[in-house]
Design a protein around this motif. Structure first.
Motif, short mmCIF file in Angstrom:
data_model
loop_
_atom_site.label_atom_id
_atom_site.label_comp_id
_atom_site.label_asym_id
_atom_site.label_seq_id
_atom_site.Cartn_x
_atom_site.Cartn_y
_atom_site.Cartn_z
N ILE A 44 0.88 -1.17 0.00
CA ILE A 44 0.00 0.00 0.00
C ILE A 44 0.91 1.22 0.00
O ILE A 44 1.71 1.40 0.92
N LEU A 45 0.84 2.03 -1.03
CA LEU A 45 1.68 3.21 -1.17
C LEU A 45 0.89 4.43 -0.73
O LEU A 45 -0.08 4.82 -1.39
N MET A 46 1.28 5.04 0.39
CA MET A 46 0.58 6.19 0.94
C MET A 46 1.36 7.45 0.64
O MET A 46 2.50 7.62 1.09
N THR A 107 12.64 1.22 -5.70
CA THR A 107 12.02 0.32 -4.72
C THR A 107 11.37 -0.89 -5.38
O THR A 107 11.01 -1.85 -4.69
N GLU A 108 11.23 -0.85 -6.70
CA GLU A 108 10.70 -1.98 -7.49
C GLU A 108 9.32 -2.42 -7.00
O GLU A 108 9.00 -3.61 -7.00
N LEU A 109 8.50 -1.47 -6.60
CA LEU A 109 7.16 -1.81 -6.13
C LEU A 109 6.27 -2.23 -7.29
O LEU A 109 6.30 -1.63 -8.37
N THR A 110 5.47 -3.27 -7.08
CA THR A 110 4.47 -3.73 -8.04
C THR A 110 3.22 -4.14 -7.27
O THR A 110 3.23 -4.26 -6.05
N ASP A 111 2.13 -4.39 -8.00
CA ASP A 111 0.85 -4.76 -7.37
C ASP A 111 0.47 -3.75 -6.28
O ASP A 111 0.01 -4.11 -5.20
N ILE A 112 0.62 -2.48 -6.60
CA ILE A 112 0.47 -1.41 -5.62
C ILE A 112 -0.98 -0.98 -5.47
O ILE A 112 -1.69 -0.81 -6.46
N SER A 132 0.60 2.08 -15.17
CA SER A 132 -0.65 1.39 -14.81
C SER A 132 -0.45 -0.10 -14.55
O SER A 132 -1.20 -0.70 -13.77
N ASP A 133 0.55 -0.71 -15.17
CA ASP A 133 0.77 -2.14 -14.97
C ASP A 133 1.31 -2.45 -13.58
O ASP A 133 1.29 -3.61 -13.15
N ARG A 134 1.75 -1.44 -12.85
CA ARG A 134 2.32 -1.65 -11.51
C ARG A 134 1.33 -1.36 -10.39
O ARG A 134 1.64 -1.55 -9.22
N PHE A 135 0.13 -0.88 -10.75
CA PHE A 135 -0.87 -0.52 -9.75
C PHE A 135 -2.10 -1.41 -9.91
O PHE A 135 -2.56 -1.65 -11.02
N ARG A 136 -2.65 -1.87 -8.78
CA ARG A 136 -3.83 -2.74 -8.81
C ARG A 136 -5.09 -2.06 -8.31
O ARG A 136 -6.20 -2.55 -8.54
N MET A 292 -8.76 -4.17 0.25
CA MET A 292 -7.75 -5.22 0.08
C MET A 292 -8.37 -6.61 0.26
O MET A 292 -8.07 -7.53 -0.50
N ALA A 293 -9.25 -6.73 1.23
CA ALA A 293 -9.91 -8.03 1.47
C ALA A 293 -10.79 -8.42 0.28
O ALA A 293 -10.83 -9.59 -0.11
N ARG A 294 -11.51 -7.45 -0.28
CA ARG A 294 -12.36 -7.76 -1.43
C ARG A 294 -11.53 -8.20 -2.64
O ARG A 294 -11.93 -9.08 -3.38
N MET A 295 -10.37 -7.57 -2.82
CA MET A 295 -9.53 -7.93 -3.95
C MET A 295 -8.91 -9.32 -3.78
O MET A 295 -8.60 -9.99 -4.76
#
Length: 297
Positions: A44-46, A107-112, A132-136, A292-295
């Motif tokens: 989770i990126l805040m 930081t190589e963040l994915t599925d953000i 967009s491919d790195r954010f969910r 997050m739980a729904r996903m």
């Protein structure tokens, strides 16, 4: 580029901020971030805004980590524990985007899952659209991606003039005035901590003037291109605006109407002012945790 680095002792014994400091270098500047929770969990990126820093999310970081999530919360350049260029002209919308892109790449963040507010939205929504491919998923509270084509509330023009021209720029009092509750003395100290004196405040003063408010603004074309992506965004998009923010009021409905991923989401209105992280941290966190739980279901 001339810059200042806030002495570490300014951050000692801040309430509810026990997080280990982490750093990356972006174009010769040190950028600080918090990274808490399981390293292998989807992040989770805040992203904070003006004139705050990752301290704004302290309660939400703890609440989300307690549910098993990983939270990453950077301090934008010019804020928090990150380095602070001293020339106000060193800051531009695109320069902040370049710094954040470098942070994301290093930081190589994915599925953000992006969580953003205020300038965190101006940067975060662009960042998500351009990667967009790195954010969910995206969660926006009291934020927007302006293109200069919309009307600007009169209160924002007053804020812009104040930030640029006032000889006294009281950061902690600004955060306090933008919150529905009254901050404690120690919380006020935490918001003032990054800025020992006025020479550290160029980045904070610069931000209001960088918001695109005219169609020919330098940032307008890139923001319009980002909106083209957002208008096809079919991943979860949740709004969690507050009940008492005169600057961003109505932005939630606007985005719900333009972004496909907003359809069917349990959008909510939280109690509070502009800084809803201070006023409704538990409700804001629960909205993220439930998403997050729904996903994952």
């Amino acid at each position: 580029m001339d810059f200042l680095r806030t002495p570490e002792h300014r951050f000692h014994n801040l309430p509810d901020y026990p997080f280990e400091p982490r750093y990356v270098e972006v174009e010769g500047l040190r950028m600080h971030y918090v990274d808490e929770g399981p390293a292998d969990a989807r992040p989770i990126l805040m992203l904070h805004g003006e004139p705050s820093w990752s301290y704004l999310y302290r309660h939400m970081i703890a609440l989300c980590v307690a549910k098993g999530h990983r939270v990453v919360a950077p301090d934008l350049i010019g804020f928090g524990k990150s380095d602070k260029p001293t020339d106000i002209n060193a800051y531009s919308y695109q320069q902040h985007m370049d710094w954040m892109q470098s942070f994301l790449d290093q930081t190589e963040l994915t599925d953000i899952t992006l969580v953003c507010q205020d300038w965190g939205s101006l940067l975060g929504l662009r960042l998500a659209a351009e990667n967009s491919d790195r954010f969910r998923a995206i969660v926006v509270g009291n934020g927007m991606l302006p293109t200069g084509d919309q009307k600007v509330p009169p209160v924002f023009k007053l804020w812009k003039g104040f930030a640029l021209n006032t000889p006294w720029f009281p950061v902690a009092r600004i955060v306090n005035l933008g919150s529905a509750r009254t901050l404690t003395k120690d919380e006020m100290r935490a918001y003032d901590a990054p800025f020992p004196d006025k020479t550290y405040k160029a980045g904070a003063r610069a931000f209001p003037a960088l918001v695109p408010i005219a169609p020919d603004d330098p940032a307008a074309p890139a923001n319009r291109a980002a909106w083209k992506v957002l208008e096809t965004w079919d991943k979860p998009f949740l709004t969690t605006f507050s009940s008492g923010d005169p600057i961003t009021r109505g932005g939630d409905a606007y985005m719900q109407g333009r972004i496909p991923g907003a359809e069917g989401q349990p959008h909510t209105t939280l109690q509070g002012g502009h800084f809803l992280q201070e006023d409704s941290p538990m409700a804001f966190s629960n909205a993220i945790i439930d998403l997050m739980a729904r996903m994952e279901a």
